[in-house]
Design a protein around this motif. Structure first.
Motif, PDB file in Angstrom:
ATOM      1  N   ALA A   2       0.832  -1.206   0.000  1.00  0.00           N
ATOM      2  CA  ALA A   2       0.000   0.000   0.000  1.00  0.00           C
ATOM      3  C   ALA A   2       0.867   1.257   0.000  1.00  0.00           C
ATOM      4  O   ALA A   2       0.561   2.236  -0.693  1.00  0.00           O
ATOM      5  N   ARG A   3       1.958   1.254   0.750  1.00  0.00           N
ATOM      6  CA  ARG A   3       2.872   2.399   0.791  1.00  0.00           C
ATOM      7  C   ARG A   3       3.532   2.614  -0.576  1.00  0.00           C
ATOM      8  O   ARG A   3       3.642   3.735  -1.049  1.00  0.00           O
ATOM      9  N   ALA A   6       0.710   4.012  -2.862  1.00  0.00           N
ATOM     10  CA  ALA A   6       0.263   5.348  -2.453  1.00  0.00           C
ATOM     11  C   ALA A   6       1.303   6.415  -2.755  1.00  0.00           C
ATOM     12  O   ALA A   6       0.963   7.544  -3.129  1.00  0.00           O
ATOM     13  N   THR A   7       2.578   6.069  -2.627  1.00  0.00           N
ATOM     14  CA  THR A   7       3.652   7.035  -2.877  1.00  0.00           C
ATOM     15  C   THR A   7       4.217   6.917  -4.294  1.00  0.00           C
ATOM     16  O   THR A   7       5.201   7.584  -4.621  1.00  0.00           O
ATOM     17  N   ALA A  56      -5.226   1.424  -2.017  1.00  0.00           N
ATOM     18  CA  ALA A  56      -4.026   1.680  -1.221  1.00  0.00           C
ATOM     19  C   ALA A  56      -4.156   2.857  -0.266  1.00  0.00           C
ATOM     20  O   ALA A  56      -3.621   2.812   0.849  1.00  0.00           O
ATOM     21  N   TYR A  60      -2.975   2.957   3.573  1.00  0.00           N
ATOM     22  CA  TYR A  60      -1.816   3.762   3.940  1.00  0.00           C
ATOM     23  C   TYR A  60      -2.170   4.760   5.039  1.00  0.00           C
ATOM     24  O   TYR A  60      -1.385   4.977   5.958  1.00  0.00           O
ATOM     25  N   VAL A  72       1.423  11.004  -0.417  1.00  0.00           N
ATOM     26  CA  VAL A  72       0.430  10.223  -1.155  1.00  0.00           C
ATOM     27  C   VAL A  72       0.212  10.907  -2.498  1.00  0.00           C
ATOM     28  O   VAL A  72      -0.363  11.992  -2.577  1.00  0.00           O
TER      29      VAL A  72
END
Length: 169
Positions: A2-3, A6-7, A56, A60, A72
């Motif tokens: 998810a990180r 998201a990033t 995500a 996150y 994000v």
């Protein structure tokens, strides 16, 4: 995972203006995909970024669901690819080139600049979605900004090609 999503591969940690860095990365990836002759993949990538972003971002954010941390940026990537789709698909359908400095370069410059403008200023529905202060709002404001940017880019292209260019000829 998810990180990472998201990033957008940790591009969201670039400073300053992580959203602009993510939008620029999305444009460069979009251009690379377009150059392979598969311009139709840009809206597919937009859809995938949107769907994975909706998955995500809540994970996150965890318990802090009202936050919209600057790292994000999957929402910017989705919105940028949405905006780019409005010009990439017509160019691809007509067999035209959309290059970094050659071909129909306004086909990526206009969506990039317009998306950043709408994302930063948050007019109308973009601001409404941003004020939701939840994971859906994190994604939705950039999706709407991408649609607005894409539509505006198409209107500008129509004005140029249909009104200004014939008048200048």
């Amino acid at each position: 995972m998810a990180r990472l999503i998201a990033t957008f591969g940790y591009i969201g940690h670039l400073r300053p203006a992580s959203g602009t860095w993510a939008s620029l990365a999305a444009v460069l990836i979009g251009l690379a995909v377009f150059q392979t002759g598969h311009g139709w993949l840009i809206p597919v990538m937009a859809l995938l970024a949107t769907l994975t972003g909706f998955w995500a971002v809540p994970l996150y954010l965890g318990a802090d669901r009202s936050a919209d941390p600057s790292e994000v940026v999957i929402d910017e990537v989705a919105g940028q690819w949405i905006a780019m789709s409005f010009t990439a698909i017509p160019l691809w359908n007509h067999g035209l080139e959309m290059g970094l400095i050659s071909g129909a370069w306004p086909g990526w410059v206009a969506p990039f600049l317009l998306f950043r403008l709408y994302d930063i200023t948050k007019p109308g529905l973009v601001g409404w979605a941003d004020r939701r202060h939840d994971p859906v709002g994190v994604m939705l404001d950039d999706i709407i900004a991408g649609i607005f940017a894409g539509l505006t880019a198409m209107v500008l292209a129509g004005l140029y090609h249909g009104v200004l260019q014939p008048w200048l000829s």
